[in-house]
Design a protein around this motif. Structure first.
Motif, short mmCIF file in Angstrom:
data_model
loop_
_atom_site.label_atom_id
_atom_site.label_comp_id
_atom_site.label_asym_id
_atom_site.label_seq_id
_atom_site.Cartn_x
_atom_site.Cartn_y
_atom_site.Cartn_z
N SER A 129 0.86 -1.19 0.00
CA SER A 129 0.00 0.00 0.00
C SER A 129 0.89 1.24 0.00
O SER A 129 1.78 1.38 0.85
N VAL A 130 0.65 2.13 -0.96
CA VAL A 130 1.60 3.19 -1.30
C VAL A 130 1.06 4.58 -0.96
O VAL A 130 -0.09 4.90 -1.29
N ASN A 131 1.88 5.39 -0.32
CA ASN A 131 1.65 6.83 -0.23
C ASN A 131 2.39 7.54 -1.34
O ASN A 131 3.35 7.01 -1.91
N TYR A 132 1.98 8.77 -1.63
CA TYR A 132 2.64 9.59 -2.63
C TYR A 132 2.50 11.04 -2.23
O TYR A 132 1.66 11.39 -1.39
N ARG A 133 3.32 11.90 -2.80
CA ARG A 133 3.24 13.33 -2.47
C ARG A 133 1.91 13.90 -2.98
O ARG A 133 1.37 13.42 -3.97
N LEU A 134 1.41 14.93 -2.30
CA LEU A 134 0.06 15.41 -2.53
C LEU A 134 0.03 16.88 -2.93
O LEU A 134 1.00 17.62 -2.72
N LEU A 135 -1.12 17.28 -3.49
CA LEU A 135 -1.39 18.69 -3.70
C LEU A 135 -1.47 19.40 -2.34
O LEU A 135 -1.81 18.77 -1.35
N PRO A 136 -1.16 20.68 -2.29
CA PRO A 136 -0.79 21.56 -3.40
C PRO A 136 0.68 21.51 -3.80
O PRO A 136 1.06 22.10 -4.79
N ALA A 137 1.52 20.80 -3.02
CA ALA A 137 2.95 20.83 -3.30
C ALA A 137 3.31 20.02 -4.55
O ALA A 137 4.26 20.36 -5.26
N THR A 138 2.56 18.96 -4.83
CA THR A 138 2.93 18.05 -5.91
C THR A 138 1.74 17.81 -6.82
O THR A 138 0.70 17.34 -6.37
N ALA A 139 1.88 18.11 -8.10
CA ALA A 139 0.81 17.99 -9.07
C ALA A 139 0.61 16.53 -9.48
O ALA A 139 1.51 15.70 -9.32
N PRO A 140 -0.56 16.19 -10.04
CA PRO A 140 -0.83 14.79 -10.40
C PRO A 140 0.19 14.15 -11.32
O PRO A 140 0.46 12.95 -11.20
N LEU A 141 0.77 14.91 -12.25
CA LEU A 141 1.76 14.30 -13.14
C LEU A 141 2.95 13.78 -12.35
O LEU A 141 3.47 12.68 -12.61
N GLU A 142 3.41 14.55 -11.36
CA GLU A 142 4.51 14.10 -10.51
C GLU A 142 4.07 13.00 -9.57
O GLU A 142 4.86 12.13 -9.19
N GLN A 143 2.80 13.02 -9.16
CA GLN A 143 2.28 11.93 -8.34
C GLN A 143 2.35 10.60 -9.11
O GLN A 143 2.70 9.56 -8.53
#
Length: 316
Positions: A129-143
């Motif tokens: 199960s994975v976490n990823y960086r989130l808005l507003p700091a990280t846009a979906p393309l980078e996610q």
């Protein structure tokens, strides 16, 4: 007993607005914007099953490897649930990506993992199960690039867990479904991160498969905050527009209560099929949150997803 007066009216209004947003309907202009976004984020967090610390009880014999890094950021972490009796190096992996409107959510939430653990671990699967960086700091393309890096790291570590790096099924819910669909549509994300091909992808109730189609029609401001105003940027993060050749098999689960979600799933499946790929749409009479939370419970829904996975493992 219902709250009286103005407070009850506010509660009812908020509930209606959140329901409209999740259904892909456009709210009245007077109530659109940050208020609606906050309401939708609160509803999304509830759909995921609680706060970040809402870790479910583990089935007997399961080992948990918590917070394994795949990058330097604190959000670039994954939890790995290992079933009893591993050691052959042949266990399949189910890699799960949480939702949350691209700005909230957590890998340990009960709705993200509890029923999936109960169903797939006794069948010999490793759940990641994975976490990823989130808005507003990280846009979906980078996610999406975060998830590609997580996939590559999970595959690299899989033999040490007793897992098979080639026997991976990628799954995501809501915003996570959009992100895994993006990886499926354009395998360059995964290749660039060093990931190997995986068996197939399961997208659980995404309504963000054709981004220009959403952004050019009335839509909740949540999408503006995630995807901005640039049509070129919409296409760059749109699975429908990124797919250009044969993909690994896809299962697109959609809530029949959300017309936009199923319409987007049908359109994306048709596009994949026209290019020689395999994409199936599975409609379920469940809410957006139930599509995630109830997967793994005994019944026809889980059996249908299990049947799709079985075809992947047979090479179908």
């Amino acid at each position: 007993m219902k709250p009286a007066g103005r407070s009850w009216r506010r509660l009812r209004c908020g509930t209606v607005l959140v329901g409209m947003g999740l259904a892909g309907l456009s709210p009245p202009a007077a109530v659109a914007g940050p208020l609606l976004d906050r309401l939708m984020e609160a509803r999304t967090a509830a759909d995921q099953g609680g706060g970040a610390g809402a870790m479910p009880a583990l089935p007997a014999g399961v080992r948990l490897l918590r917070e394994l890094p795949y990058g330097e950021d604190a959000r670039q972490r994954m939890d790995v649930y290992l079933p009893p009796g591993l050691g052959s190096g042949r266990a399949p992996l189910l890699v799960m990506v949480h939702g949350g409107g691209w700005r909230v959510g957590d890998k340990a939430m009960s709705a993200v993992v509890a029923n999936k653990l109960a169903h797939w671990l006794p069948r010999g699967y490793i759940l990641v199960s994975v976490n990823y960086r989130l808005l507003p700091a990280t846009a979906p393309l980078e996610q999406a690039r975060d998830l590609a890096a997580a996939l590559a790291r999970a595959q690299a570590l899989a033999p040490s867990w007793g897992g098979d790096p080639a026997a991976v099924v990628l799954m995501g819910h809501s915003a996570g479904a959009h992100l895994v669909a993006l990886l499926a549509a354009d395998p360059a994300f995964a290749r660039d991160a060093g990931a190997q091909p995986w068996l197939g992808t399961i997208a659980l109730d995404s309504a963000a498969l054709d981004l220009p189609g959403i952004m050019e029609a009335p839509h909740p401001s949540l999408y503006d905050r995630a995807f901005g105003q640039d049509p070129a940027a919409w296409r760059a993060v749109s699975p429908y527009h990124r797919v250009a050749g044969t993909t690994r098999p896809l299962l697109l689960v959609c809530s029949s209560r959300r017309a936009l979600a199923c319409a987007q799933a049908d359109r994306f499946a048709s596009r994949v099929g026209s290019l020689g790929g395999r994409a199936e749409v599975l409609r379920q009479p469940l809410s957006h949150g139930e599509i995630n939370r109830r997967l793994g419970e005994p019944g026809a829904y889980t059996a249908a997803v299990e049947a799709f996975i079985a075809t992947l493992r047979r090479g179908g």
